[in-house]
Design a protein around this motif. Structure first.
Motif, short mmCIF file in Angstrom:
data_model
loop_
_atom_site.label_atom_id
_atom_site.label_comp_id
_atom_site.label_asym_id
_atom_site.label_seq_id
_atom_site.Cartn_x
_atom_site.Cartn_y
_atom_site.Cartn_z
N THR A 1 -3.37 -56.44 -11.78
CA THR A 1 -4.23 -55.29 -12.06
C THR A 1 -5.27 -55.13 -10.96
N VAL A 2 -5.43 -53.88 -10.51
CA VAL A 2 -6.33 -53.58 -9.38
C VAL A 2 -7.32 -52.50 -9.80
N ALA A 3 -8.57 -52.68 -9.44
CA ALA A 3 -9.61 -51.69 -9.76
C ALA A 3 -9.48 -50.47 -8.86
N CYS A 4 -9.75 -49.31 -9.45
CA CYS A 4 -9.74 -48.05 -8.70
C CYS A 4 -11.14 -47.46 -8.72
N GLY A 5 -11.32 -46.33 -8.06
CA GLY A 5 -12.63 -45.67 -8.08
C GLY A 5 -13.05 -45.33 -9.49
N GLU A 6 -12.07 -45.04 -10.32
CA GLU A 6 -12.29 -44.80 -11.75
C GLU A 6 -11.14 -45.44 -12.50
N GLY A 7 -11.42 -46.44 -13.33
CA GLY A 7 -10.37 -47.12 -14.08
C GLY A 7 -9.65 -48.16 -13.23
N ALA A 8 -8.46 -48.56 -13.69
CA ALA A 8 -7.69 -49.59 -13.00
C ALA A 8 -6.20 -49.31 -13.16
#
Length: 232
Positions: free
Chosen positions: A193-200
């Motif tokens: 799992t990778v973090a995004c600018g909003e959510g993951a």
């Protein structure tokens, strides 16, 4: 001209027909285009519908004009884009639907009233290239998921893991947040799992360039990734 065709059919042809050809058949030249015109005129309409997160996609038959996908519309087929559908999967569905729509168009050609396109509603689907495949983790999980699906089967979204290029074939939205591009979870049982600018996003199918394409859980059995590792 020697063939004296009643109508000319064009599908997936990458060049504009000159007026001298357009004027030959009495019923004109008919194009099967993979979008809901006037949205996504151009070379890669199906891919861009997925990349843009469009809820609906489709096929339009149209009378060809001298401009790029600017002619009057004849018949339209509309379908919902699947939540996990890739551009390749949607392409295969629309290819079949387009063939059926073309048949209907030819059968009913004398009954159809052509509809002009609203140019103000148009947008252009330019050709895909490898430069746009690099994932920008500062974007939202939804945007990145759409990009991954829209670039499958080509050119495939990619990122960099510890200096090596990592292709991402599939992902799904996941819980979590953090610095964009940061690995939040890397477990052979739970996934990557990778973090995004909003959510993951949970990356579900990946491939190190030069390696084998595999499920992320299988990849993690042979490649240890520490939580906090940054993808870019």
């Amino acid at each position: 001209r020697e063939l004296a065709p009643e109508v000319i059919i064009v599908v997936a042809y990458g060049k504009l027909l000159p007026k001298a050809v357009l004027d030959i058949p009495p019923h004109g030249c008919i194009n099967v285009h993979g979008s809901l015109l006037p949205r996504w005129r151009g070379a890669a309409p199906i891919q861009w519908a997925v990349i843009a997160g469009d809820e609906m996609a489709g096929v339009t038959t149209m009378q060809m004009a001298e401009g790029l996908d600017t002619g009057d519309m004849l018949l339209t087929y509309e379908t919902k884009v699947g939540e996990k559908e890739t551009a390749g999967e949607l392409f295969d569905r629309l290819a079949q639907s387009g063939a059926e729509l073309l048949t209907q168009t030819l059968v009913k050609l004398d009954e159809i009233t052509p509809r002009p396109q609203d140019d103000a509603q148009s947008c252009y689907a330019h050709m895909l290239d490898k430069q746009m495949a690099v994932i920008d983790w500062s974007k939202s999980a939804h945007e990145i998921d759409c990009l991954i699906r829209g670039l499958n089967p080509w050119p495939i979204a990619l990122t960099t893991l510890s200096g090596e290029r990592l292709k991402v074939f599939a992902a799904e939205k996941a819980a979590g947040n953090g610095e964009p591009g940061t690995v939040l979870e890397a477990d052979p049982k739970k996934g990557l799992t990778v973090a995004c600018g909003e959510g993951a996003l949970k990356l579900t199918e990946i491939q190190l360039v030069g390696g084998k394409r595999m499920k992320a859980t299988d990849f993690l059995r042979g490649h240890a990734i520490e939580v906090g590792t940054k993808l870019n």
